[in-house]
Design a protein around this motif. Structure first.
Motif, PDB file in Angstrom:
ATOM      1  N   PRO A 157      65.452  72.400  56.528  1.00  0.00           N
ATOM      2  CA  PRO A 157      64.001  72.472  56.738  1.00  0.00           C
ATOM      3  C   PRO A 157      63.558  71.490  57.814  1.00  0.00           C
ATOM      4  O   PRO A 157      63.858  70.295  57.732  1.00  0.00           O
ATOM      5  CB  PRO A 157      63.426  72.091  55.365  1.00  0.00           C
ATOM      6  CG  PRO A 157      64.506  71.318  54.690  1.00  0.00           C
ATOM      7  CD  PRO A 157      65.802  71.894  55.189  1.00  0.00           C
ATOM      8  N   THR A 158      62.877  71.968  58.845  1.00  0.00           N
ATOM      9  CA  THR A 158      62.506  71.114  59.974  1.00  0.00           C
ATOM     10  C   THR A 158      61.025  71.145  60.311  1.00  0.00           C
ATOM     11  O   THR A 158      60.533  70.229  60.964  1.00  0.00           O
ATOM     12  CB  THR A 158      63.263  71.552  61.246  1.00  0.00           C
ATOM     13  OG1 THR A 158      62.910  72.920  61.555  1.00  0.00           O
ATOM     14  CG2 THR A 158      64.769  71.448  61.074  1.00  0.00           C
ATOM     15  N   CYS A 159      60.320  72.191  59.896  1.00  0.00           N
ATOM     16  CA  CYS A 159      58.920  72.323  60.307  1.00  0.00           C
ATOM     17  C   CYS A 159      58.049  71.297  59.579  1.00  0.00           C
ATOM     18  O   CYS A 159      58.366  70.853  58.473  1.00  0.00           O
ATOM     19  CB  CYS A 159      58.427  73.739  60.050  1.00  0.00           C
ATOM     20  SG  CYS A 159      59.332  74.981  61.014  1.00  0.00           S
ATOM     21  N   GLU A 160      56.939  70.932  60.206  1.00  0.00           N
ATOM     22  CA  GLU A 160      56.121  69.845  59.680  1.00  0.00           C
ATOM     23  C   GLU A 160      54.848  70.325  59.000  1.00  0.00           C
ATOM     24  O   GLU A 160      54.618  70.031  57.823  1.00  0.00           O
ATOM     25  CB  GLU A 160      55.797  68.861  60.806  1.00  0.00           C
ATOM     26  CG  GLU A 160      57.065  68.208  61.375  1.00  0.00           C
ATOM     27  CD  GLU A 160      56.775  67.282  62.537  1.00  0.00           C
ATOM     28  OE1 GLU A 160      55.580  67.135  62.910  1.00  0.00           O
ATOM     29  OE2 GLU A 160      57.731  66.699  63.081  1.00  0.00           O
ATOM     30  N   LYS A 161      54.019  71.064  59.694  1.00  0.00           N
ATOM     31  CA  LYS A 161      52.753  71.519  59.109  1.00  0.00           C
ATOM     32  C   LYS A 161      52.670  73.033  59.001  1.00  0.00           C
ATOM     33  O   LYS A 161      52.163  73.562  58.011  1.00  0.00           O
ATOM     34  CB  LYS A 161      51.580  70.989  59.927  1.00  0.00           C
ATOM     35  CG  LYS A 161      51.455  69.469  59.865  1.00  0.00           C
ATOM     36  CD  LYS A 161      50.237  68.980  60.644  1.00  0.00           C
ATOM     37  CE  LYS A 161      50.105  67.458  60.545  1.00  0.00           C
ATOM     38  NZ  LYS A 161      48.923  66.965  61.315  1.00  0.00           N
ATOM     39  N   VAL A 162      53.148  73.735  60.018  1.00  0.00           N
ATOM     40  CA  VAL A 162      53.172  75.194  59.983  1.00  0.00           C
ATOM     41  C   VAL A 162      54.555  75.663  60.402  1.00  0.00           C
ATOM     42  O   VAL A 162      55.254  74.990  61.164  1.00  0.00           O
ATOM     43  CB  VAL A 162      52.100  75.827  60.900  1.00  0.00           C
ATOM     44  CG1 VAL A 162      50.708  75.457  60.436  1.00  0.00           C
ATOM     45  CG2 VAL A 162      52.319  75.418  62.347  1.00  0.00           C
ATOM     46  N   PHE A 163      54.938  76.822  59.916  1.00  0.00           N
ATOM     47  CA  PHE A 163      56.259  77.346  60.241  1.00  0.00           C
ATOM     48  C   PHE A 163      56.373  77.580  61.743  1.00  0.00           C
ATOM     49  O   PHE A 163      55.519  78.219  62.359  1.00  0.00           O
ATOM     50  CB  PHE A 163      56.510  78.660  59.497  1.00  0.00           C
ATOM     51  CG  PHE A 163      57.832  79.273  59.824  1.00  0.00           C
ATOM     52  CD1 PHE A 163      58.986  78.829  59.209  1.00  0.00           C
ATOM     53  CD2 PHE A 163      57.935  80.287  60.773  1.00  0.00           C
ATOM     54  CE1 PHE A 163      60.224  79.375  59.521  1.00  0.00           C
ATOM     55  CE2 PHE A 163      59.161  80.846  61.095  1.00  0.00           C
ATOM     56  CZ  PHE A 163      60.307  80.386  60.461  1.00  0.00           C
ATOM     57  N   GLY A 164      57.442  77.030  62.322  1.00  0.00           N
ATOM     58  CA  GLY A 164      57.705  77.212  63.741  1.00  0.00           C
ATOM     59  C   GLY A 164      57.269  76.061  64.619  1.00  0.00           C
ATOM     60  O   GLY A 164      57.494  76.097  65.835  1.00  0.00           O
ATOM     61  N   ASP A 165      56.680  75.008  64.026  1.00  0.00           N
ATOM     62  CA  ASP A 165      56.123  73.948  64.875  1.00  0.00           C
ATOM     63  C   ASP A 165      57.135  72.897  65.302  1.00  0.00           C
ATOM     64  O   ASP A 165      56.836  72.053  66.151  1.00  0.00           O
ATOM     65  CB  ASP A 165      54.923  73.270  64.195  1.00  0.00           C
ATOM     66  CG  ASP A 165      55.294  72.489  62.931  1.00  0.00           C
ATOM     67  OD1 ASP A 165      56.483  72.445  62.563  1.00  0.00           O
ATOM     68  OD2 ASP A 165      54.370  71.938  62.292  1.00  0.00           O
ATOM     69  N   SER A 166      58.372  72.916  64.746  1.00  0.00           N
ATOM     70  CA  SER A 166      59.319  71.859  65.103  1.00  0.00           C
ATOM     71  C   SER A 166      60.761  72.302  64.907  1.00  0.00           C
ATOM     72  O   SER A 166      61.085  72.960  63.920  1.00  0.00           O
ATOM     73  CB  SER A 166      59.055  70.610  64.251  1.00  0.00           C
ATOM     74  OG  SER A 166      59.954  69.573  64.560  1.00  0.00           O
ATOM     75  N   ILE A 167      61.595  71.938  65.862  1.00  0.00           N
ATOM     76  CA  ILE A 167      63.040  72.062  65.702  1.00  0.00           C
ATOM     77  C   ILE A 167      63.647  70.693  65.988  1.00  0.00           C
ATOM     78  O   ILE A 167      63.040  69.862  66.669  1.00  0.00           O
ATOM     79  CB  ILE A 167      63.663  73.119  66.636  1.00  0.00           C
ATOM     80  CG1 ILE A 167      63.537  72.689  68.102  1.00  0.00           C
ATOM     81  CG2 ILE A 167      63.051  74.488  66.420  1.00  0.00           C
ATOM     82  CD1 ILE A 167      64.286  73.585  69.063  1.00  0.00           C
TER      83      ILE A 167
END
Length: 366
Positions: A157-167
């Motif tokens: 799991p890498t996303c912070e607030k919404v799905f797709g916001d961080s890798i």
């Protein structure tokens, strides 16, 4: 079996490290005979490498992860190993970390009809534990077979607030320090006859606590010395202790290593009788933002949810460090990380479905 049905099935296995609890037997059956399997078990740890060669092109993309979970703990609202679907969320131990990711890439890989090269899956039952008999053992086996992947996606799991916001395109390393200051024990009423290690370190602590070894860069935050434990004395008021033990941790970037830390400690404690040692549980790595792996996962996320992710190296360690060490261009991407290891761990159905689409698009466009 839909992706959500697969996800729920994986969550039902009580796979607390290092017990797979039958998970791999199920995955063997799920993937079927079209996928070859290399077994690299070590003592009570199970490691599986599934692969499918679609053609002879020298391109190998691997999805990596772990099927083990941490113990559930108490005070859950429901049975942590009986997944509950409620208000678009699925509650169970491992929902975020990381059976959502495992379900997504298993489903995407199984339903892939064509890939320009070799597609593979590496899974272990020893990531939440010591991690020394898991992924690294399987990769060492692949190295001997000359079968290491060129590219790797770790579905943590890498996303912070919404799905797709961080890798995550890299991770900091982790260096542990163990320091012992030697004093001379004595009666507290006669301080001149003793050497108190607590007093010795009192003037040094401000210099070492939160010390920055570097200033970081565009990929990494600064490498900071964090004191994690100090112990001295026998819990009495009339006895000066004869030694003090201190432990610290440095989450290090590529700019700081054990040698630079040792030089710093030596300079700060040069006039004191002390012993010092270090261990390194993981090494920092970075995958270039211009690499094919980063560009392709970026495009796949955008194609799926119309978001361009931020690149991060924050957080603790993961098995991505092993893939990178063996030469794979490695990134991490998965669902939102806000409930891992917690009571009532959960993730949303929408995230799991979108993660599956991201991986399917990645494979298709790679």
């Amino acid at each position: 079996m839909t992706i959500i049905e697969l996800f729920k099935k994986l969550l039902q296995f009580k796979s607390i490290t290092p017990d797979d609890a039958g998970t791999f037997e199920f995955i063997d059956e799920y993937l079927g005979n079209e996928w070859e399997c290399i077994v690299s078990d070590y003592e009570d740890v199970k490691n599986r490498f599934y692969y499918k060669k679609f053609n002879n092109k020298n391109q190998h993309l691997c999805f990596g992860g772990h099927i083990d979970v941490v113990p559930a703990g108490s005070n859950w609202d429901t049975d942590p190993f009986e997944p509950l679907e409620k208000d678009g969320q699925i509650f169970a131990r491992g929902a975020q970390d990381m059976k959502s990711g495992v379900a997504a890439f298993l489903y995407a890989c199984k339903h892939t009809e064509y890939f320009d090269g070799t597609l593979s899956i590496l899974l272990t039952s020893d990531e939440e534990g010591d991690g020394i008999h898991g992924t690294v053992i399987a990769l060492e086996d692949l190295k001997k077979r000359n079968f290491l992947p060129d590219y790797a996606v770790i579905a943590e799991p890498t996303c912070e607030k919404v799905f797709g916001d961080s890798i995550k395109i890299g991770r900091r390393g982790s260096i542990n320090g163990y320091l012992t200051l030697q004093g001379i024990q004595g009666h507290a009423a006669y301080p001149e006859r003793a050497v108190n290690p607590i007093h010795l370190i009192s003037t040094i602590l401000p210099n070492i606590a939160s010390h920055r070894f570097d200033n970081g860069d565009e990929s990494f935050s600064p490498s900071v010395l964090t004191i994690t434990d100090i112990r001295a004395g026998l819990q009495v008021t009339n006895l000066t202790p004869d030694k003090l033990n201190l432990m610290f941790n440095v989450r290090n970037s590529t700019k700081t290593n054990q040698e630079s830390i040792k030089d710093f400690i030596d300079s700060e404690f040069k006039n004191i009788d002390y012993t010092f040692r270090m261990t390194q549980s993981s090494y920092p790595f970075i995958t270039s933002a211009s690499s094919k792996m980063v560009k392709k996962i970026n495009d796949s996320i955008y194609k799926t949810v119309n978001i361009r992710p931020q690149y991060s190296t924050a957080g603790g360690t993961s098995d991505a460090r092993f893939f990178s060490r063996y030469g794979s261009d490695t990134i991490e991407f998965g669902v939102i990380n806000d409930k891992i290891h917690s009571i009532n761990e959960r993730t949303s159905i929408n995230e799991v479905e979108n993660l599956t689409k991201v991986f399917s698009n990645l494979i298709e466009d790679f």
